[in-house]
Design a protein around this motif. Structure first.
Motif, short mmCIF file in Angstrom:
data_model
loop_
_atom_site.label_atom_id
_atom_site.label_comp_id
_atom_site.label_asym_id
_atom_site.label_seq_id
_atom_site.Cartn_x
_atom_site.Cartn_y
_atom_site.Cartn_z
N THR A 59 32.14 48.75 11.62
CA THR A 59 33.23 48.89 12.46
C THR A 59 33.06 48.12 13.70
O THR A 59 34.02 47.50 14.36
CB THR A 59 33.17 50.55 12.80
OG1 THR A 59 33.61 51.18 11.73
CG2 THR A 59 34.39 50.61 13.81
N THR A 60 31.73 48.00 14.42
CA THR A 60 31.56 47.11 15.45
C THR A 60 31.90 45.80 15.22
O THR A 60 32.56 44.91 15.99
CB THR A 60 30.02 47.42 15.73
OG1 THR A 60 30.00 48.64 16.15
CG2 THR A 60 29.93 46.38 17.05
N THR A 61 31.53 45.08 14.00
CA THR A 61 31.84 43.91 13.63
C THR A 61 33.18 43.71 13.41
O THR A 61 33.77 42.47 13.86
CB THR A 61 30.94 43.24 12.48
OG1 THR A 61 29.67 43.61 12.68
CG2 THR A 61 31.25 41.92 11.98
N CYS A 78 41.26 49.04 3.74
CA CYS A 78 41.08 50.77 4.07
C CYS A 78 40.23 50.94 5.25
O CYS A 78 39.31 50.05 5.55
CB CYS A 78 40.27 51.14 2.74
SG CYS A 78 40.20 53.08 2.79
N GLY A 79 40.77 51.34 5.92
CA GLY A 79 40.19 51.73 7.48
C GLY A 79 41.37 51.33 8.63
O GLY A 79 40.93 50.79 9.78
N HIS A 80 42.62 51.34 8.17
CA HIS A 80 43.61 50.68 9.22
C HIS A 80 43.55 51.40 10.36
O HIS A 80 44.21 51.05 11.40
CB HIS A 80 45.08 50.92 8.49
CG HIS A 80 45.45 52.40 8.16
ND1 HIS A 80 44.99 53.01 6.92
CD2 HIS A 80 46.15 53.13 9.05
CE1 HIS A 80 45.43 54.28 7.10
NE2 HIS A 80 46.20 54.39 8.12
N ASP A 122 36.85 62.21 9.42
CA ASP A 122 35.40 61.35 9.60
C ASP A 122 35.70 60.35 10.50
O ASP A 122 36.50 59.46 10.49
CB ASP A 122 34.83 61.06 8.24
CG ASP A 122 34.29 61.85 7.50
OD1 ASP A 122 34.26 63.11 7.71
OD2 ASP A 122 34.02 61.75 6.24
N ARG A 123 34.32 59.81 11.19
CA ARG A 123 34.45 58.76 11.95
C ARG A 123 34.38 57.65 10.88
O ARG A 123 33.53 57.57 10.19
CB ARG A 123 33.46 58.58 12.93
CG ARG A 123 33.16 57.43 13.91
CD ARG A 123 32.08 57.42 14.71
NE ARG A 123 32.37 58.60 15.67
CZ ARG A 123 32.88 58.39 16.94
NH1 ARG A 123 33.55 57.09 17.26
NH2 ARG A 123 32.97 59.35 17.67
N GLY A 153 42.11 53.73 16.79
CA GLY A 153 41.70 54.87 16.62
C GLY A 153 39.98 55.02 16.13
O GLY A 153 39.60 53.61 15.59
N ASP A 154 39.35 55.87 16.10
CA ASP A 154 37.96 55.82 15.44
C ASP A 154 37.88 56.55 14.06
O ASP A 154 36.89 56.36 13.68
CB ASP A 154 37.24 56.42 16.60
CG ASP A 154 37.11 55.62 17.77
OD1 ASP A 154 36.61 54.20 17.56
OD2 ASP A 154 37.30 56.04 18.72
N PHE A 155 38.79 57.42 13.83
CA PHE A 155 38.71 58.46 12.81
C PHE A 155 39.72 58.38 11.77
O PHE A 155 40.79 58.09 12.10
CB PHE A 155 38.87 59.76 13.25
CG PHE A 155 37.64 60.30 14.64
CD1 PHE A 155 36.41 60.67 13.99
CD2 PHE A 155 38.03 59.90 15.68
CE1 PHE A 155 35.71 60.93 15.26
CE2 PHE A 155 37.05 60.34 16.71
CZ PHE A 155 35.96 60.78 16.47
#
Length: 259
Positions: free
Chosen positions: A109-111, A81-83, A45-46, A89-91
């Motif tokens: 993500t953008t922030t 979480c989201g390393h 997932d993105r 990366g994006d996914f």
């Protein structure tokens, strides 16, 4: 997920930031309540949000052939979480499942990427964390291959207690089998052995750790390895007042009792 606000983060990564940068980061965060069993994102997932647990814990799961799933990592208030975003990366490379309900700081993500560019201390701090996380993931792969179920179960229970910050927590044998990638009968045998030695008490989906030190002695060496890797990795360049206090371990002091 409902939102709440509190004065402190109780997340070791964010607590390690300089005060001004921490305040700037929190200004764009929301404190959310993660529900046990909720999927934050599937493998592939993105990534829309980054999570910094304060009370909750998140399991990172690898899926093979769309059928078999195995927990390869666990994140609590020591991490995030989201390393993949830190590495550009994006996914999501792994499935993220809320294991323990509770609060977590969340930012989009953008922030998050904007803060990586504008907060000087954030990128180096998270780079060190990712390096630690990759070593722990590799250690878990070796643990799964070489260590018996009973030792792996003891390690998992210690990791969960660290993040739950409680001696008792709810977990079923089916869930343990799912997390450790073994048949339920293997969990039953391992849990019965630990209970007969009076290290834990297990009843109807609830486990209580009775003797922490002896459970550590019963666990495989991977548990202590994870603690040491985190402590040394996060304190390697931290020299500010109180930094060692914030970063010394996942949830408290490292115990060295072997009997």
């Amino acid at each position: 997920m409902s939102t709440r606000r509190c004065a402190t983060s109780s997340n070791r990564l964010l607590d390690a930031l300089p005060a001004k940068e921490r305040d700037r980061f929190f200004a764009d965060c929301t404190l959310v309540d993660l529900v046990a069993g909720s999927v934050l994102y599937e493998q592939g997932d993105r990534i829309r949000y980054v999570y910094f647990p304060t009370e909750s814990s998140i399991s990172m799961l690898a899926t093979v052939d769309d059928h078999s799933t195995l927990e390869v990592g666990m994140v609590g208030r020591e991490g995030m979480c989201g390393h993949a975003l830190i590495l550009g990366g994006d996914f999501a490379s792994l499935r993220a499942l809320t294991q323990g309900a509770g609060a977590a700081w969340r930012t989009d993500t953008t922030t998050f990427r904007r803060h990586l560019e504008n907060l000087p201390a954030l990128q180096p701090l998270l780079d060190r964390y990712v390096s630690i996380l990759l070593r722990q993931l590799a250690q878990t792969a070796a643990c799964t291959r070489f260590h018996v179920v009973e030792k792996r179960l003891a390690r998992w229970l210690l990791m969960t207690q660290d993040r739950a910050q409680a001696d008792s927590f709810d977990v079923t044998q089916e869930f343990l089998a799912f997390m450790l990638g073994v048949r339920r009968v293997g969990i039953t045998t391992a849990a019965s052995s630990l209970q007969s030695r009076k290290l834990i008490h297990y009843r109807r989906g609830s486990i209580t750790i009775l003797n922490r030190d002896r459970l550590e002695a019963a666990a495989c060496t991977c548990y202590r390895f994870d603690l040491e890797v985190y402590r040394h990795g996060m304190t390697a360049r931290a020299r500010g007042p109180g930094s060692f206090r914030h970063q010394r371990a996942l949830a408290g002091p490292i115990r060295t009792t072997d009997a």
